[in-house]
Structures are given as structure tokens and as C-alpha cells.
Design an enzyme around this catalytic site. Structure first.
Site, short mmCIF file in Angstrom:
data_model
loop_
_atom_site.label_atom_id
_atom_site.label_comp_id
_atom_site.label_asym_id
_atom_site.label_seq_id
_atom_site.Cartn_x
_atom_site.Cartn_y
_atom_site.Cartn_z
N LYS A 41 19.00 37.31 29.45
CA LYS A 41 19.19 38.73 29.26
C LYS A 41 17.92 39.52 29.57
O LYS A 41 17.95 40.72 29.74
CB LYS A 41 19.57 39.02 27.79
CG LYS A 41 20.81 38.31 27.34
CD LYS A 41 20.92 38.46 25.79
CE LYS A 41 21.99 37.51 25.28
NZ LYS A 41 21.88 37.35 23.82
N ASP A 101 6.13 32.83 33.17
CA ASP A 101 5.26 32.21 32.16
C ASP A 101 4.91 30.79 32.61
O ASP A 101 3.95 30.60 33.36
CB ASP A 101 5.98 32.25 30.81
CG ASP A 101 5.14 31.67 29.68
OD1 ASP A 101 3.92 31.56 29.84
OD2 ASP A 101 5.71 31.33 28.63
N LYS A 129 2.11 35.94 33.63
CA LYS A 129 0.98 35.61 32.75
C LYS A 129 -0.11 34.94 33.55
O LYS A 129 0.14 34.07 34.38
CB LYS A 129 1.46 34.70 31.61
CG LYS A 129 2.31 35.45 30.60
CD LYS A 129 2.58 34.63 29.36
CE LYS A 129 3.56 35.39 28.46
NZ LYS A 129 4.02 34.60 27.31
N PHE A 150 2.00 36.74 23.95
CA PHE A 150 3.43 36.97 23.81
C PHE A 150 3.71 38.47 23.75
O PHE A 150 3.12 39.20 22.95
CB PHE A 150 3.95 36.29 22.54
CG PHE A 150 5.44 36.27 22.46
CD1 PHE A 150 6.17 35.32 23.16
CD2 PHE A 150 6.12 37.23 21.73
CE1 PHE A 150 7.56 35.31 23.11
CE2 PHE A 150 7.51 37.23 21.68
CZ PHE A 150 8.23 36.27 22.36
N VAL A 151 4.60 38.93 24.62
CA VAL A 151 4.90 40.37 24.68
C VAL A 151 6.39 40.62 24.49
O VAL A 151 7.21 39.72 24.70
CB VAL A 151 4.45 40.97 26.04
CG1 VAL A 151 2.93 40.97 26.16
CG2 VAL A 151 5.07 40.24 27.22
N ASP A 157 12.35 39.84 24.54
CA ASP A 157 12.69 39.78 23.13
C ASP A 157 11.81 38.84 22.32
O ASP A 157 11.14 37.97 22.86
CB ASP A 157 14.13 39.27 22.97
CG ASP A 157 14.24 37.78 23.28
OD1 ASP A 157 13.85 37.37 24.40
OD2 ASP A 157 14.68 37.02 22.41
N ARG A 163 14.24 44.26 22.67
CA ARG A 163 14.54 44.42 24.09
C ARG A 163 14.64 45.89 24.48
O ARG A 163 14.47 46.25 25.64
CB ARG A 163 15.87 43.73 24.44
CG ARG A 163 15.87 42.22 24.30
CD ARG A 163 17.12 41.66 24.96
NE ARG A 163 17.42 40.30 24.54
CZ ARG A 163 16.90 39.20 25.08
NH1 ARG A 163 16.05 39.31 26.07
NH2 ARG A 163 17.26 38.01 24.65
P1 IMP Z 1 9.14 30.38 32.04
O1 IMP Z 1 10.28 29.52 32.42
O2 IMP Z 1 8.20 29.69 31.10
O3 IMP Z 1 8.41 31.01 33.19
O4 IMP Z 1 9.68 31.48 31.10
C1 IMP Z 1 10.35 32.55 31.53
C2 IMP Z 1 11.23 33.07 30.42
O5 IMP Z 1 10.66 32.90 29.13
C3 IMP Z 1 11.41 34.53 30.62
O6 IMP Z 1 12.61 34.75 31.30
C4 IMP Z 1 11.44 35.08 29.21
O7 IMP Z 1 12.79 35.17 28.77
C5 IMP Z 1 10.74 34.08 28.35
N1 IMP Z 1 9.35 34.51 28.03
C6 IMP Z 1 8.20 34.05 28.54
N2 IMP Z 1 7.13 34.67 28.03
C7 IMP Z 1 7.62 35.59 27.16
C8 IMP Z 1 6.98 36.58 26.33
O8 IMP Z 1 5.77 36.77 26.26
N3 IMP Z 1 7.84 37.34 25.58
C9 IMP Z 1 9.20 37.19 25.61
N4 IMP Z 1 9.82 36.28 26.38
C10 IMP Z 1 9.03 35.48 27.14
MG MG Z 2 13.81 35.59 26.49
#
Ligand code: IMP
Ligand code: MG
Length: 176
Positions: A41, A101, A129, A150-151, A157, A163
Site C-alpha cells: 500500500k 531500503d 535510504k 525509519f520514516v 506506515d 500513511r
Molecule cells: P525493501 O524491500 O527493504 O527495500 O523495503 C521496501 C519496503 O519496506 C517499502 O515498500 C516499505 O513498505 C517498507 N519500508 C522500508 N523502509 C521503511 C521506512 O522507513 N518506513 C516505512 N516503511 C518502510
Molecule cells: Mg510498508
């Protein structure tokens, strides 16, 4: 400021201005066969503002993927929650996510779409990040590079909440 938010990292005005630029960056590479794929979402808010700045014929699809499962750290596993996938044949797919991330989500989704008949697959994230990512991949379009914190807000969310904030913020200790 909203309850639980300690500071605003990227203001509403700055977010909106940057999205103008991102839309132009995408369109300057071509205007044909675009399919926007929104990762639900988190990317809902960002994608809605982004594609409304793209005055061309385009397709819109959403994918339900999950890697955080509501907490503050990636679970390391990307779950595809949809039972069927859109038809990507011949499309220039732009995958839109809120934040990059570990990189696992974007890499998994792009690989899957590339193997499903898409003409090309690009990725666009509002935030990335500044850290060593777990995968060998970089998003094509990045709104802002932020620190490894973390944001929330603007689609992002914490346990399903925040959100709806119009800006990117950092939570206070007592909200966590
Ligand atoms: P990744 O697979 O680790 O790159 O994570 C991506 C997903 O993790 C994003 O689509 C977000 O939903 C969630 N996410 C990563 N960092 C944050 C954050 O700082 N705040 C909220 N959701 C995050
Ligand atoms: Mg999320």
C-alpha cells in the site's frame, strides 16, 4: 505537526515539487507504452501524485507485495499477495514504490515483471535510504536520498498508521 511525529524530514511542498521533476525525468526517456505498477500500500499516495503529472496515454496496475509486515525492519522475504498478475506484454513498465531500503522488494518485483514479457522495466521510488543495500540493483528514478532511519507519512506506515501525513516524518520515541 501530527501526534507521534518528532520532526518533518521532507515537507509537503518539497515532496510535491520533486514529483514534478520525477515525472519529467520519466517522460523525457519516452512517452509510449507506459504501464505504471504501484506497489501497495505504501506507494499509493506517491504514485497517484506522480502519474497525474504524466499527461500521456498510460496503463495503471497495482501489485500487493509485503516485506515489512507492519514493523520496522524488513522480514527479508517478499510476499506476492495477488492471485493473478497483470499482462505486461510489450509494456514499458515503471514500478513505483515508496522507499528503497534493503532493495529486496524492488529487485524481486522487477525481476518477476521482466520475466513476464515486459518490453522494459524501470523503477521509481520517492525515497532511497543511504546504506548498503542487500541486492545488486539501483532504482532508476529516486526522489530523495535519506539517512538510514525509519520514516512515516505520504504513504509510509508504522503498524498500518501515519500513511495519511502529507509529508515525510520521523516518529518520536514514545510513538514506537
Ligand atoms: P525493501 O524491500 O527493504 O527495500 O523495503 C521496501 C519496503 O519496506 C517499502 O515498500 C516499505 O513498505 C517498507 N519500508 C522500508 N523502509 C521503511 C521506512 O522507513 N518506513 C516505512 N516503511 C518502510
Ligand atoms: Mg510498508
Amino acid at each position: 505537526m501530527h501526534e507521534g511525529v518528532e520532526k518533518i524530514l521532507v515537507s509537503e511542498e518539497v515532496v510535491q515539487h520533486r514529483i514534478d521533476g520525477l515525472a519529467k525525468e520519466i517522460l523525457v526517456k519516452g512517452e509510449d507504452n507506459i504501464m505504471i505498477v504501484v506497489l501497495l500500500k505504501g506507494a499509493l499516495v506517491f504514485a497517484a501524485d506522480l502519474f497525474r503529472r504524466m499527461p500521456v496515454m498510460l496503463d495503471l496496475e497495482c501489485l500487493n507485495v509485503s516485506s515489512y509486515h507492519g514493523g520496522m525492519e524488513s522480514s527479508g522475504v517478499v510476499k506476492f499477495l495477488d492471485t493473478t498478475m497483470p499482462n505486461f506484454d510489450g509494456k514499458r513498465v515503471i514500478v513505483v514504490d515508496d522507499i528503497y531500503d534493503t532493495g529486496l522488494t524492488m529487485k524481486s518485483v522487477c525481476d518477476k515483471i521482466q520475466n513476464s514479457g515486459a518490453l522494459s522495466v524501470e523503477s521509481c521510488v520517492l525515497l532511497a535510504k543511504d546504506k548498503k543495500h542487500d541486492v545488486d540493483y539501483e532504482p532508476d528514478y529516486v526522489g530523495f536520498t535519506i539517512g538510514d532511519e525509519f520514516v512515516v507519512g505520504y504513504g509510509l506506515d508504522y503498524q498500518g498508521k501515519y500513511r495519511n501525513l502529507p509529508y515525510i516524518g520521523v516518529l518520536s520515541e514514545d510513538a514506537i
